[in-house]
Write an enzyme that holds these catalytic residues in place. Sequence first.
Site, mmCIF file in Angstrom:
data_model
loop_
_atom_site.group_PDB
_atom_site.id
_atom_site.type_symbol
_atom_site.label_atom_id
_atom_site.label_comp_id
_atom_site.label_asym_id
_atom_site.label_seq_id
_atom_site.Cartn_x
_atom_site.Cartn_y
_atom_site.Cartn_z
ATOM 1 N N HIS A 94 0.823 -1.205 0.000
ATOM 2 C CA HIS A 94 0.000 0.000 0.000
ATOM 3 C C HIS A 94 0.858 1.256 0.000
ATOM 4 C CE1 HIS A 94 -1.875 3.177 2.607
ATOM 5 N NE2 HIS A 94 -2.705 3.150 1.584
ATOM 6 N N GLU A 97 2.205 1.929 -3.379
ATOM 7 C CA GLU A 97 1.168 2.510 -4.251
ATOM 8 C C GLU A 97 1.180 4.032 -4.168
ATOM 9 O OE1 GLU A 97 -3.086 3.918 -3.798
ATOM 10 O OE2 GLU A 97 -2.960 1.858 -3.072
ATOM 11 N N HIS A 98 1.334 4.565 -2.950
ATOM 12 C CA HIS A 98 1.456 6.021 -2.782
ATOM 13 C C HIS A 98 2.672 6.556 -3.544
ATOM 14 C CE1 HIS A 98 -1.276 7.239 0.726
ATOM 15 N NE2 HIS A 98 -1.601 5.990 0.441
ATOM 16 N N GLU A 174 -3.019 8.319 7.434
ATOM 17 C CA GLU A 174 -4.126 7.572 6.854
ATOM 18 C C GLU A 174 -4.553 6.437 7.778
ATOM 19 O OE1 GLU A 174 -5.192 4.806 2.972
ATOM 20 O OE2 GLU A 174 -3.246 5.814 3.106
#
Length: 891
Positions: A94, A97-98, A174
């Site tokens: 994840h 992905e950023h 997040e």
Amino acid sequence: MPGTQPITPLSLPELPSKPRTHGLRRTSVASELVGAGPAPIPVAWEDGKARDFVLDNGMEVVVIPNHRAPIVTHMVWYKIGSADEPPGKSGIAHFFEHLMFKATTNHAGGEFDRAVFEIGGSNNAFTSSDYTAFYQTVAPSALELMMSFEADRMRNLILTDDVVKTERDVVIEERRSSTDTNPQDVLHEEIDATLWQNHPYRIPIIGWMQEIEQLNRVDATVFYEKYYWPNNSVLIVAGDVEPDTVRALAEKTYGKVARGPDLPPRIRPVEPEQNTRRTVTLSDARVSVPSFSTQWVVPSYHTAKPGEAEALDLLAEILGGGNRGRLYQALAVQQGIASSARVYFQGTMLDDTKFAIYGAPRGDAKLADLEAAAAAEVARIAEDGVSNEELGKAKDHYLLNMIFAEDNLDWLASIYGSTLATGGTVKDVEERPNRIRKVTPEQIKAVAARYLAFDRSTTGYLLPKTENQEMTLGARPHAAMNIQEVKSEKGIIAWLVEDHTVEIVNIGFAFKGGTKQDPVGKEGMAKLMAGLFIEGAGHYDSGAFQVKLDHAGAEMSLDAQSDDIYGSMCMLSKKQDAAFGLLRLALNAPRFEQGPIDRVRAEIVSRIVGSERDPNAIAQRKWLRAIYGAHPCSRLGEGTKESLPGITPSDLRAFHQAIFARDGLHIAVVGDIDANTLRERLDQLFGDLPEQQTLVPVYDVAPKLGQLVEENYDLPQTSLTLAWPGVKPSAPDFYAAVLLNDILGGSYLTSRLYEEVRQKRGLAYHVSSELTLDSLLVTTETRSDCAAQTLSIVRDVVKQMAQQGPTGAELKASKKHLIGAYAIDQLGSTRSIADRLLDLQIHKADVDYNQRRARSIGRVTLKQVKAAAKKLLSAEPAILVVGPPLGGKDE
């Protein structure tokens, strides 16, 4: 947010909006309404079946042509997810992905986002347990540009320590905002960690906090070099394209990327035999209504024996298929002990997956009784099976949803992408309907008996804390879209867009008068009436009416907003006689029987009680009272525990009579129907309604700004909301304000707020602005010890905008974005087109608005936007703080 499938925008004008849930990234118009949820499996398009081919470097490509609108969805799926991460590096999939949105050797950081923004497209990404996907929705002319950018970042990222550290801080924020401050999400993590004893599905997609904090540039570089290659990816292109064109563009862009090393098979730790019953319990002061979730490890489509996954899918439909599902009928309708009852089966996983049932009690019902009743329904199927008739209805509804899924390009692309990224094929997708049709009652009974044994399950309980434990809470428009104004013999007017691509008809309608019309002391009337829309009409009681809906292949709903009551029905065009007949009954002859009233009211009360200890809900109520005073805007539309019990059947009939009348009616119809047929349908549906509404006058109110509202509680995440004056659509500076909002925070990935708060400082995962009818809102969440700093930065950015306004370059880019985004955000499906047409009518636009809108935006000058910035943003805002005290007054 991590692990969620992308969802497709439904849209409204640049007017009041509701929260939008997305994957990890978004570029979109500030004010929209979106629909959420995973899509069922589609049937192949008649005008262009999916084409599948492989490039020389190993990249698989699937093309799904559909020429309804000048839109194309472009998705790259990498066969790498959180379950493939090395031990101790949870969250790296994840996190990476950023990082894919950062600079490359050919493009500066943010250039990709700006390019998509300026052509009005949307740009996003998401990570799941088994794959990571990046996608854009743009005009077909921009497809080559999207391919070029994606191919570039596939191999040419520039990763520095500073870039990695700043984005790692964003991911930490997040996690705090999406998980750590949400009791339900915390419990879900604990359930997964208990359900899966050995498999990496037990680890959260976003990662464990202590491991996220240690991720570094070396980790990211190693991950990149191992997984981000064309031969570990799948390209899905759906929309207004031809396969040969896509092949040529793919070879020109992706084809230049070298093939990477062949990866070994994705063999993960095997889950041991499940042989115990385990429970997980979380008590939290923010929980008012308890709930339970029981889960089992079951096969997925990739691991199941032939027919088993299809049987599990249909079992989920039988148990949890909306109001007709066994759980809802038994627990909510017959026994009256549930406020909600749901079933979940995620079949598209690479390894075994989970099957879950969920329930929350109603009123004074005990959680233990609800859990036992739900278990009894599951056991009944395992012991007695299901009838051919019940299975037939489940198949019909499942296949109906497949047809409805054809209406959305993003859903189509997502279904093909998720299937191919987990070992499936295009053939698997296209043959799914036939395999569903072949499932037998014996197979349903077999999978229920084999896999849903309660002595091999994991149950999570979310409970309120006891009193002594409680904490103190102190495309420009699609030129080909032809809008016809259709007028019936009785003078009823509807806007129609014919679209014969798919055999679906979508009708939307709205009556003026919503929750603001609730009588004093009987707040919640409109919401309660809306909840009863499918609970019986004419000669059909609640159960019979919903059976008729199933037979008609239709879905129908009603929702009460503050100023209007919105209704919709989606149906198969070949069954429109039956569907329109049921809609006519619901509109003209609702039954409002005491039994359904009591049940639906109890469900609403349960939701109200469930929010009583939620700090954000408490803060929202306090905020509304502070800025609106005693005005109806300050009331919660769902009503209160005190007001709802006093609403009687006669009250509902009188309220219905006052609202459901022709002079306050707007209608939009999109799909497989012609003007002559619709003209007859309009009188059939609405011709017998009263001519005039009887509404209570509601005076306009401006929010009271310049005040600080705090709801203090001790958690690591603080949410901030700031409100400045808004502007009405009829105002001469409306489009100047729309552009101002887009530049300030509405465009999200390219906005000033995003740049200053997230990109430069990593203080928040989310920061954005939204223009509503009466305010311009800025919202964000940040670490509590950084809340004062974040608030100060937000105010500085707004102050600078008020004093200096935007630059000419910002205005030029925003105009291109808002004009180009229109078709993509507003016209992507028959439902979204119908929603758009309804709102244009409500706000007194004409059928030519879609063409005039671009010209109106294009004529706005820099001077006008600067004037709007000074007018709106020079005021002292109202500020809402939910979290620990700021520790001092912000200047």
